[in-house]
Design an enzyme around this catalytic site. Structure first.
Site, PDB file in Angstrom:
ATOM      1  CB  CYS A 162     -27.234 -20.368 -22.348  1.00 61.64           C
ATOM      2  SG  CYS A 162     -26.297 -21.382 -23.514  1.00 61.64           S
ATOM      3  CB  CYS A 167     -23.002 -27.661 -19.928  1.00 67.26           C
ATOM      4  SG  CYS A 167     -21.271 -27.769 -20.427  1.00 67.26           S
ATOM      5  CB  CYS A 186     -31.314 -27.493 -23.808  1.00 68.94           C
ATOM      6  SG  CYS A 186     -31.219 -25.952 -24.759  1.00 68.94           S
ATOM      7  CB  CYS A 187     -26.519 -28.775 -21.880  1.00 64.12           C
ATOM      8  SG  CYS A 187     -26.762 -27.365 -20.778  1.00 64.12           S
ATOM      9  CB  CYS A 206     -29.505 -21.833 -18.242  1.00 63.81           C
ATOM     10  SG  CYS A 206     -30.690 -22.678 -19.293  1.00 63.81           S
TER      11      CYS A 206
END
Length: 233
Positions: A203, A229, A120-121, A206
């Site tokens: 985010c 990240c 995702c990062c 997280c």
């Protein structure tokens, strides 16, 4: 913006610059970067605060400031971004991933950040930054050695081999006391989440609050074993 200067770079150049500038002030390092890279220099900001924006815009008015709009930010972070763009003499560049959150959910399943935060990062931060930095020869960051164990050896100038550009970290040596002092003395805009238990802001899904005395970055990806990240590692 400054006049374009023929870009220079490479690992040896960065190592030499790091040695020569190790004892220089943040302002001197920023001035060196501006003189060296001209309008091929930018600064990145997560909008946890406007410290770097304040420092850099005083010497390089109109500089490009890159903000990664992941689609998962706290409303307070977006509000801070908008305030910073209004107050400081900068050119804010809002960078978004190729896919929206909805499109990513449809393609890879919902809550990818919970199942595989690394991917995702990469999709929402690392890859968009790679694209955003392409026009530049160097970028200024707010990395500090005190931030975490993974950043303790951060030089004030380094060669980013992955992106083939110079990375400049003017406040690498600053302590938290120096950060707090500068922001108080200069009225720097601060993300309000900093006053609500979020000393390190990423985010929303997280990031959690941190208890007083805990590692400031312990609220990032808590319980996953992830500490970065991928932008700086």
């Amino acid at each position: 913006m400054s006049t374009t200067i023929t870009p220079v770079g490479g690992a040896e150049f960065a190592e030499r610059a790091a040695e020569e500038l190790e004892e220089a002030s943040a302002q001197e390092i920023i001035a060196w970067a501006s003189q060296t890279f001209g309008d091929r220099l930018c600064v990145t900001s997560s909008m946890a605060d406007a410290l770097m924006v304040d420092l850099v815009s005083r010497q390089v008015p109109g500089i490009d400031v890159i903000f990664l709009d992941t689609g998962y930010h706290f409303p307070e972070t977006i509000g801070t971004r908008d305030a910073v763009a209004s107050v400081y003499d900068i050119n804010l560049i809002n960078v978004e991933p190729v896919r929206t959150v909805v499109e990513q959910d449809l393609a890879l399943g919902p809550r990818l950040h919970g199942r595989d935060p690394g991917i995702c990062c990469h999709l929402r931060k690392v890859e968009p930054l790679q694209r955003a930095l392409a026009p530049y020869s160097a970028w200024l960051t707010g990395l500090r050695r005190e931030d975490s164990a993974t950043r303790r050896a951060t030089p004030v100038v380094q060669w980013d081999g992955r992106r083939r550009m110079t990375k400049v970290n003017p406040i690498a040596r600053w302590t938290q006391e120096e950060v707090d002092s500068y922001m108080a003395e200069n009225g720097v805009i601060v993300n309000p989440l900093q006053y609500d238990g979020y000393p390190s802001i990423g985010c929303e899904p997280c990031t959690r609050r941190v208890a007083p005395g805990q590692d400031p970055r312990s609220g990032r990806w808590a319980g996953t074993g992830k500490t970065e990240c991928g932008i700086h590692i």
